[in-house]
Design a protein around this motif. Structure first.
Motif, PDB file in Angstrom:
ATOM      1  N   GLN A 184       0.796  -1.223   0.000  1.00 41.65           N
ATOM      2  CA  GLN A 184       0.000   0.000   0.000  1.00 41.65           C
ATOM      3  C   GLN A 184       0.831   1.278   0.000  1.00 41.65           C
ATOM      4  O   GLN A 184       0.345   2.336  -0.399  1.00 41.65           O
ATOM      5  CB  GLN A 184      -0.980   0.005   1.179  1.00 41.65           C
ATOM      6  CG  GLN A 184      -0.357   0.015   2.556  1.00 41.65           C
ATOM      7  CD  GLN A 184      -1.410   0.085   3.646  1.00 41.65           C
ATOM      8  OE1 GLN A 184      -2.285   0.962   3.616  1.00 41.65           O
ATOM      9  NE2 GLN A 184      -1.373  -0.825   4.592  1.00 41.65           N
TER      10      GLN A 184
ATOM     11  N   GLU B 215       2.261   4.341  -7.245  1.00 38.11           N
ATOM     12  CA  GLU B 215       0.970   4.112  -7.879  1.00 38.11           C
ATOM     13  C   GLU B 215       1.063   3.084  -9.006  1.00 38.11           C
ATOM     14  O   GLU B 215       0.136   2.317  -9.228  1.00 38.11           O
ATOM     15  CB  GLU B 215       0.402   5.430  -8.429  1.00 38.11           C
ATOM     16  CG  GLU B 215       0.092   6.475  -7.368  1.00 38.11           C
ATOM     17  CD  GLU B 215      -1.011   6.039  -6.420  1.00 38.11           C
ATOM     18  OE1 GLU B 215      -1.873   5.235  -6.833  1.00 38.11           O
ATOM     19  OE2 GLU B 215      -1.005   6.490  -5.261  1.00 38.11           O
TER      20      GLU B 215
ATOM     21  N   SER C  33      -1.208  -0.235  -9.003  1.00 37.25           N
ATOM     22  CA  SER C  33      -2.151  -0.382 -10.102  1.00 37.25           C
ATOM     23  C   SER C  33      -1.911  -1.678 -10.861  1.00 37.25           C
ATOM     24  O   SER C  33      -2.853  -2.385 -11.230  1.00 37.25           O
ATOM     25  CB  SER C  33      -2.051   0.815 -11.048  1.00 37.25           C
ATOM     26  OG  SER C  33      -2.378   2.016 -10.381  1.00 37.25           O
TER      27      SER C  33
ATOM     28  N   GLU D 104     -11.365   0.389  -3.097  1.00 38.25           N
ATOM     29  CA  GLU D 104     -10.348   1.434  -3.282  1.00 38.25           C
ATOM     30  C   GLU D 104     -10.069   1.691  -4.760  1.00 38.25           C
ATOM     31  O   GLU D 104      -8.925   1.839  -5.193  1.00 38.25           O
ATOM     32  CB  GLU D 104      -9.047   1.045  -2.561  1.00 38.25           C
ATOM     33  CG  GLU D 104      -9.204   0.789  -1.076  1.00 38.25           C
ATOM     34  CD  GLU D 104      -9.487   2.049  -0.266  1.00 38.25           C
ATOM     35  OE1 GLU D 104      -9.249   3.156  -0.774  1.00 38.25           O
ATOM     36  OE2 GLU D 104      -9.948   1.923   0.884  1.00 38.25           O
TER      37      GLU D 104
ATOM     38  N   ARG E 259      -7.612   4.379  -6.493  1.00 37.23           N
ATOM     39  CA  ARG E 259      -6.164   4.263  -6.668  1.00 37.23           C
ATOM     40  C   ARG E 259      -5.783   3.995  -8.127  1.00 37.23           C
ATOM     41  O   ARG E 259      -4.997   4.745  -8.710  1.00 37.23           O
ATOM     42  CB  ARG E 259      -5.599   3.155  -5.752  1.00 37.23           C
ATOM     43  CG  ARG E 259      -5.748   3.410  -4.273  1.00 37.23           C
ATOM     44  CD  ARG E 259      -4.982   4.627  -3.808  1.00 37.23           C
ATOM     45  NE  ARG E 259      -3.536   4.482  -3.855  1.00 37.23           N
ATOM     46  CZ  ARG E 259      -2.780   4.090  -2.841  1.00 37.23           C
ATOM     47  NH1 ARG E 259      -3.332   3.745  -1.691  1.00 37.23           N
ATOM     48  NH2 ARG E 259      -1.481   4.041  -2.968  1.00 37.23           N
TER      49      ARG E 259
END
Length: 404
Positions: free
Chosen positions: A205, A209, A213, A250, A253
C-alpha cells in the motif's frame, strides 16, 4: 452495486455485511485486491483462502491456471473456447503492465505483436510441466521466429530497430519494481473450490501508484478468470453451478493513474466474464474519482461502471460529490440534504466511548458512521444504518490503531 462514501464512514463495513449475508446463502465472496487487509478476518472466518502479495510472492500473468485446467476437463469445442479466452486474458495483462509502466497506451502494432507472441508461447508450452513467463516472452520478442517478423510488416533487418521501444519497455518492466512480482512462476494460485478468497496486497500500500495499479489489475484478471473457469465447468455439467460476489475496493487508486488506460483494462477484464451468477461491489470514495482520468473517453467509461450498477449506495458525501453522483443516478434535493449532513459532527469536541468488548477507550465514531442511502434504479432511496454485531467488530476493526 456501486458504493461511494468519505473515508471512515463505513463503506467496507457495509461490504462486509453483504459478504456475510450472501455467504450464508451460498454465494462465494472473492476480494479482488485488498489494499488494507480489511477483509482477511472475514475470509478466514468463512474458512476461505487468503493470498498475500508483496512479501516475495509472485504472479505469472502468462499462467492460464484454472481456465486451462477447466478447458482440459471440458475438452472439445467448449475447451477450445476457454483456452482462447485464457489467451485473451494473458494478452490483456501483458499489455496492461507495459501501459502502466509507460503511462501511455500501446501502439496498435505493439498490441498485435504481443498477442501473436503470447499465443505462440502458450501453444509451445501447452504440454510443458510449467507455463511460460515474462522473461520467456522478452526472449521470444528479441529472438523472433518468422511469423512474428511477418506480423510487424517489416524486414528481418528492420525488425530489431522497429521493435526496440517495445523490447526496452518489457526489459524495464522485468528489471524494475514490478519485476519482483511478475517475473517468475506464480507462488500460489486461487483455489477454485475455496469457500471464499481474498487477495491481500496490503504490504504494497505504500508502494508507488504504478506498482499498486499493476498488482490490482492482475488481481482483477486472476479473480474473473477463476469465475470463468468455474462457470465453464458448470455449463459443461462437470460441477454444480456456483454464484460469486466480487469486491473491487479502493478503486480511486488505479483510476487516477494517468495515461495507463486502466479503465479500458477493467472494462475488458470484467466484460470477458459473460456468464451469469456473478455480482460485483465496486467501492470508491467519490463519483469524482471517475472524472480523474486524462481523457474524456476514459471518464465516460468509468461513469459507466456506476450507470450499469443495479444498486447505488452512498455513505456520507459532500454536496458537490452528491451532485456529481446525481448526474449518474438522479437524487432528489431531500436525499442530498440528508446524506451531506452525515459527515458533520454536532460540535468541535472529540468524544470517546468505551468498547463493550474490551473496556478500552476509543474515539467515538462520526455521527454518520454506518448510515447509507440505498438507491435501486430510479426509486426513492432507502436510508438505513448498519450497526455491526460483536462478531463483525471482531472480524473487521478499522480503528484498532486508535484504541488507547
Amino acid at each position: 452495486m456501486a458504493v461511494f462514501g468519505l473515508q471512515g464512514f463505513g463503506k467496507s463495513s457495509f461490504a462486509i455485511r453483504q459478504i456475510l449475508g450472501l455467504a450464508d446463502r451460498g454465494v462465494t465472496p472473492l476480494i479482488a485486491g485488498d489494499l488494507k487487509g480489511e477483509y482477511t478476518g472475514v475470509i478466514n472466518f468463512l474458512g476461505g483462502q487468503v493470498l498475500r502479495f508483496g512479501e516475495g510472492q509472485r504472479l505469472n500473468v502468462l499462467d492460464p491456471g484454472a481456465m486451462v485446467a477447466a478447458a482440459h476437463r471440458l475438452g472439445g469445442e467448449r475447451g477450445e473456447q476457454l483456452r482462447e479466452l485464457a489467451m485473451n486474458r494473458s494478452v490483456t495483462m501483458v499489455a496492461s503492465l507495459i501501459q502502466i509502466m509507460r503511462r501511455r497506451r500501446l501502439e496498435d502494432w505493439e498490441h498485435l505483436l504481443i498477442s501473436r507472441a503470447v499465443r505462440l508461447l502458450l501453444l509451445q508450452h501447452a504440454n510443458a510441466p510449467v507455463p511460460p513467463t515474462l522473461p520467456d516472452l522478452a526472449h521470444l520478442l528479441a529472438n523472433p521466429p518468422a511469423e512474428l517478423i511477418v506480423a510487424t510488416m517489416v524486414t528481418t533487418e528492420e525488425y530489431p530497430s522497429f521493435t526496440a521501444p517495445l523490447n526496452r519497455s518489457l526489459q524495464a518492466l522485468l528489471e524494475g519494481p514490478l519485476g519482483r512480482t511478475f517475473s517468475g512462476q506464480s507462488t500460489t494460485r486461487i483455489d477454485i473450490d475455496a469457500t471464499a478468497v481474498s487477495i491481500d496486497i496490503s504490504p504494497l500500500q505504500r508502494q508507488g501508484e504504478d506498482v499498486l495499479s499493476a498488482v490490482l489489475v492482475a488481481c482483477w484478471s486472476e479473480t474473473f478468470a477463476t469465475i470463468e473457469a468455474a462457470n465453464a465447468l458448470s455449463d459443461g455439467g462437470l460441477e454444480a453451478q456456483r454464484h460469486f460476489l466480487t469486491i473491487t475496493d479502493e478503486m480511486w487508486r488505479p483510476m487516477r493513474l494517468a495515461g495507463a488506460g486502466l479503465v479500458d483494462q477493467y472494462d475488458a477484464i470484467t466484460r470477458l466474464n459473460r456468464n451469469d451468477g456473478v455480482g460485483n461491489i465496486f467501492i470508491t470514495h467519490s463519483p469524482k474519482d471517475m472524472e480523474s482520468m486524462g481523457s474524456a473517453a476514459d471518464n465516460m467509461k468509468a461513469k459507466g461502471f456506476a450507470e450499469r450498477s443495479g444498486i447505488v449506495v452512498t455513505a456520507a458525501l459532500s454536496r458537490p460529490d452528491l451532485r456529481a453522483l446525481s448526474d449518474i443516478k438522479p437524487m432528489s434535493e431531500d436525499e442530498m440534504t440528508a446524506v451531506s449532513g452525515w459527515n458533520t459532527p454536532d460540535d468541535w469536541t472529540q468524544r470517546t466511548v468505551r468498547d463493550p468488548r474490551t473496556g478500552e477507550e476509543r474515539p467515538e465514531p462520526p455521527p454518520g458512521a454506518g448510515k447509507v442511502l440505498i438507491k435501486l434504479g430510479q426509486r426513492t432511496g432507502i436510508q438505513t444504518q448498519v450497526k455491526l454485531t460483536a462478531t463483525e467488530l471482531d472480524l473487521h476493526d478499522t480503528n484498532s490503531r486508535w484504541v488507547s
